[in-house]
Design a protein around this motif. Sequence first.
Motif, PDB file in Angstrom:
ATOM      1  N   ALA A  87       2.468  -1.224  10.784  1.00 29.72           N
ATOM      2  CA  ALA A  87       1.715  -1.388  12.034  1.00 29.72           C
ATOM      3  C   ALA A  87       0.210  -1.389  11.794  1.00 29.72           C
ATOM      4  O   ALA A  87      -0.546  -2.009  12.549  1.00 29.72           O
ATOM      5  CB  ALA A  87       2.093  -0.283  13.019  1.00 29.72           C
ATOM      6  N   ASP A  88      -0.237  -0.697  10.720  1.00 31.65           N
ATOM      7  CA  ASP A  88      -1.674  -0.656  10.434  1.00 31.65           C
ATOM      8  C   ASP A  88      -2.142  -1.839   9.588  1.00 31.65           C
ATOM      9  O   ASP A  88      -3.284  -1.877   9.141  1.00 31.65           O
ATOM     10  CB  ASP A  88      -2.046   0.659   9.739  1.00 31.65           C
ATOM     11  CG  ASP A  88      -1.322   0.836   8.400  1.00 31.65           C
ATOM     12  OD1 ASP A  88      -0.595  -0.082   7.974  1.00 31.65           O
ATOM     13  OD2 ASP A  88      -1.485   1.905   7.781  1.00 31.65           O
ATOM     14  N   GLY A  89      -1.223  -2.803   9.347  1.00 30.88           N
ATOM     15  CA  GLY A  89      -1.589  -4.001   8.605  1.00 30.88           C
ATOM     16  C   GLY A  89      -1.453  -3.883   7.105  1.00 30.88           C
ATOM     17  O   GLY A  89      -1.665  -4.863   6.382  1.00 30.88           O
ATOM     18  N   GLN A  90      -1.069  -2.704   6.608  1.00 28.21           N
ATOM     19  CA  GLN A  90      -0.933  -2.498   5.174  1.00 28.21           C
ATOM     20  C   GLN A  90       0.467  -2.909   4.702  1.00 28.21           C
ATOM     21  O   GLN A  90       1.458  -2.659   5.394  1.00 28.21           O
ATOM     22  CB  GLN A  90      -1.178  -1.028   4.812  1.00 28.21           C
ATOM     23  CG  GLN A  90      -2.596  -0.569   5.078  1.00 28.21           C
ATOM     24  CD  GLN A  90      -3.611  -1.351   4.254  1.00 28.21           C
ATOM     25  OE1 GLN A  90      -3.444  -1.528   3.053  1.00 28.21           O
ATOM     26  NE2 GLN A  90      -4.650  -1.840   4.925  1.00 28.21           N
ATOM     27  N   PRO A  91       0.584  -3.532   3.517  1.00 27.29           N
ATOM     28  CA  PRO A  91       1.908  -3.906   3.004  1.00 27.29           C
ATOM     29  C   PRO A  91       2.678  -2.679   2.534  1.00 27.29           C
ATOM     30  O   PRO A  91       2.106  -1.692   2.069  1.00 27.29           O
ATOM     31  CB  PRO A  91       1.581  -4.834   1.831  1.00 27.29           C
ATOM     32  CG  PRO A  91       0.217  -4.405   1.385  1.00 27.29           C
ATOM     33  CD  PRO A  91      -0.505  -3.952   2.611  1.00 27.29           C
ATOM     34  N   GLN A  92       3.984  -2.746   2.672  1.00 29.48           N
ATOM     35  CA  GLN A  92       4.860  -1.670   2.225  1.00 29.48           C
ATOM     36  C   GLN A  92       6.146  -2.301   1.701  1.00 29.48           C
ATOM     37  O   GLN A  92       6.652  -3.264   2.266  1.00 29.48           O
ATOM     38  CB  GLN A  92       5.174  -0.700   3.370  1.00 29.48           C
ATOM     39  CG  GLN A  92       5.955   0.525   2.944  1.00 29.48           C
ATOM     40  CD  GLN A  92       6.105   1.510   4.095  1.00 29.48           C
ATOM     41  OE1 GLN A  92       6.492   1.130   5.193  1.00 29.48           O
ATOM     42  NE2 GLN A  92       5.808   2.778   3.848  1.00 29.48           N
ATOM     43  N   VAL A  99       6.536   0.317  -8.399  1.00 32.17           N
ATOM     44  CA  VAL A  99       6.911   0.496  -9.802  1.00 32.17           C
ATOM     45  C   VAL A  99       8.292  -0.066 -10.140  1.00 32.17           C
ATOM     46  O   VAL A  99       8.684  -0.055 -11.312  1.00 32.17           O
ATOM     47  CB  VAL A  99       6.883   1.996 -10.172  1.00 32.17           C
ATOM     48  CG1 VAL A  99       5.476   2.552 -10.031  1.00 32.17           C
ATOM     49  CG2 VAL A  99       7.861   2.797  -9.307  1.00 32.17           C
ATOM     50  N   LEU A 100       9.029  -0.584  -9.166  1.00 28.31           N
ATOM     51  CA  LEU A 100      10.414  -0.999  -9.399  1.00 28.31           C
ATOM     52  C   LEU A 100      10.508  -2.462  -9.803  1.00 28.31           C
ATOM     53  O   LEU A 100       9.693  -3.288  -9.402  1.00 28.31           O
ATOM     54  CB  LEU A 100      11.257  -0.759  -8.138  1.00 28.31           C
ATOM     55  CG  LEU A 100      11.347   0.698  -7.659  1.00 28.31           C
ATOM     56  CD1 LEU A 100      12.197   0.782  -6.406  1.00 28.31           C
ATOM     57  CD2 LEU A 100      11.913   1.595  -8.746  1.00 28.31           C
ATOM     58  N   TRP A 150      10.335   9.747  -2.516  1.00 28.54           N
ATOM     59  CA  TRP A 150      10.395   8.738  -1.463  1.00 28.54           C
ATOM     60  C   TRP A 150      11.434   9.125  -0.418  1.00 28.54           C
ATOM     61  O   TRP A 150      12.548   9.549  -0.754  1.00 28.54           O
ATOM     62  CB  TRP A 150      10.788   7.377  -2.047  1.00 28.54           C
ATOM     63  CG  TRP A 150       9.864   6.867  -3.116  1.00 28.54           C
ATOM     64  CD1 TRP A 150       8.502   7.013  -3.181  1.00 28.54           C
ATOM     65  CD2 TRP A 150      10.233   6.123  -4.290  1.00 28.54           C
ATOM     66  NE1 TRP A 150       8.005   6.406  -4.304  1.00 28.54           N
ATOM     67  CE2 TRP A 150       9.039   5.851  -5.008  1.00 28.54           C
ATOM     68  CE3 TRP A 150      11.436   5.659  -4.802  1.00 28.54           C
ATOM     69  CZ2 TRP A 150       9.038   5.141  -6.201  1.00 28.54           C
ATOM     70  CZ3 TRP A 150      11.439   4.948  -5.989  1.00 28.54           C
ATOM     71  CH2 TRP A 150      10.255   4.702  -6.665  1.00 28.54           C
ATOM     72  N   ARG A 151      11.077   8.929   0.850  1.00 21.59           N
ATOM     73  CA  ARG A 151      12.044   9.199   1.928  1.00 21.59           C
ATOM     74  C   ARG A 151      13.119   8.127   1.949  1.00 21.59           C
ATOM     75  O   ARG A 151      12.832   6.938   1.844  1.00 21.59           O
ATOM     76  CB  ARG A 151      11.332   9.241   3.291  1.00 21.59           C
ATOM     77  CG  ARG A 151      12.259   9.728   4.416  1.00 21.59           C
ATOM     78  CD  ARG A 151      11.524   9.815   5.744  1.00 21.59           C
ATOM     79  NE  ARG A 151      11.420   8.541   6.417  1.00 21.59           N
ATOM     80  CZ  ARG A 151      12.390   8.009   7.175  1.00 21.59           C
ATOM     81  NH1 ARG A 151      13.541   8.625   7.329  1.00 21.59           N
ATOM     82  NH2 ARG A 151      12.202   6.841   7.769  1.00 21.59           N
ATOM     83  N   VAL A 152      14.375   8.560   2.075  1.00 21.46           N
ATOM     84  CA  VAL A 152      15.503   7.639   2.175  1.00 21.46           C
ATOM     85  C   VAL A 152      15.651   7.205   3.628  1.00 21.46           C
ATOM     86  O   VAL A 152      15.810   8.045   4.523  1.00 21.46           O
ATOM     87  CB  VAL A 152      16.801   8.312   1.672  1.00 21.46           C
ATOM     88  CG1 VAL A 152      18.006   7.412   1.911  1.00 21.46           C
ATOM     89  CG2 VAL A 152      16.669   8.674   0.202  1.00 21.46           C
ATOM     90  N   THR A 153      15.586   5.891   3.871  1.00 19.22           N
ATOM     91  CA  THR A 153      15.650   5.382   5.253  1.00 19.22           C
ATOM     92  C   THR A 153      17.065   5.040   5.688  1.00 19.22           C
ATOM     93  O   THR A 153      17.355   5.035   6.877  1.00 19.22           O
ATOM     94  CB  THR A 153      14.765   4.138   5.410  1.00 19.22           C
ATOM     95  OG1 THR A 153      15.201   3.124   4.493  1.00 19.22           O
ATOM     96  CG2 THR A 153      13.309   4.483   5.142  1.00 19.22           C
ATOM     97  N   PRO A 171       5.354   3.673  -0.872  1.00 18.53           N
ATOM     98  CA  PRO A 171       3.929   3.546  -0.567  1.00 18.53           C
ATOM     99  C   PRO A 171       3.304   2.464  -1.450  1.00 18.53           C
ATOM    100  O   PRO A 171       3.823   2.130  -2.517  1.00 18.53           O
ATOM    101  CB  PRO A 171       3.371   4.935  -0.911  1.00 18.53           C
ATOM    102  CG  PRO A 171       4.551   5.841  -0.940  1.00 18.53           C
ATOM    103  CD  PRO A 171       5.712   5.005  -1.368  1.00 18.53           C
ATOM    104  N   GLN A 172       2.184   1.920  -0.998  1.00 22.67           N
ATOM    105  CA  GLN A 172       1.531   0.836  -1.724  1.00 22.67           C
ATOM    106  C   GLN A 172       1.210   1.225  -3.173  1.00 22.67           C
ATOM    107  O   GLN A 172       1.298   0.406  -4.084  1.00 22.67           O
ATOM    108  CB  GLN A 172       0.249   0.420  -0.990  1.00 22.67           C
ATOM    109  CG  GLN A 172      -0.505  -0.743  -1.614  1.00 22.67           C
ATOM    110  CD  GLN A 172       0.298  -2.030  -1.622  1.00 22.67           C
ATOM    111  OE1 GLN A 172       1.240  -2.172  -0.875  1.00 22.67           O
ATOM    112  NE2 GLN A 172      -0.080  -2.969  -2.486  1.00 22.67           N
TER     113      GLN A 172
END
Length: 253
Positions: A211-216, A176-177, A156-159, A171-172
């Motif tokens: 932005a594409d409407g998908q949950p994250q 797992v956390l 996972w990328r660290v933001t 990602p969707q």
Amino acid sequence: MPSTMRTTGPSDAASEDEKFLVRDPRQIRMLLQSLADQRTALTAHPDGSGQSFPSAVLEVDEDGLLLDGSPIPSVNQRAGDAGYWLCLAQVDRVQVRFRVEHPQRTLEQECVAFRAALPASLHHLQRREFYRLETPVNESPWCIFPAPDGGEPLRWRVTDISAGGIAVLLPQEDQVLELQRRYPGCALELPDGERIEVQLIVCSLVTRTRADGQPQQRAGLKFAGLPRGADAMIQRHIFRIERQRLARLNGQS
């Protein structure tokens, strides 16, 4: 549902710095709603004692709030007999502290919960223990997380990053956390190639819409027991990125 009672020993909220005291009911409601939205775990101390149990804000409305109970009957008995609860929570390392008076026991979907009026005041420590850096996309650290099924590790990328922890976007397919759970066997890979073996504790989980409407899901993860020298490595990375950012702002190459 929370299940165990712990012994700590907090001081009373009256000793908190006055400048962090929130009294505006609208602000109090907003802060409590953020705890509910993020499903943040809190520690409840009946009558402010050292005996505590894990709870959570389940719901906030105009009349008050709904707090999670315990599956242990003796804990709920003591919690219901208390004149007040001292509640402690932490979201992204920002501490929240409040007191609810005379919580009333109720049933919510066949589980014990407690209703109480909104607190008259709330301490919100709007300061951070560590400086946090929002990471540029082209120089982001990466979090390596062991796959639950024993397969290839998740990456996972660290933001953002600080000496105390990191935030990552999941990602969707990688939901797992679990909140407040400790995960050993993780690693932090810095852009210059340095790799740090870490244990991580999940402090917050927030679902956002892309932005594409998908949950994250955005996860706030706290370092637990960094190896010797790791904090210095992280600080060097933060300082280097900050120097580059300041140079660009000043028109330097």
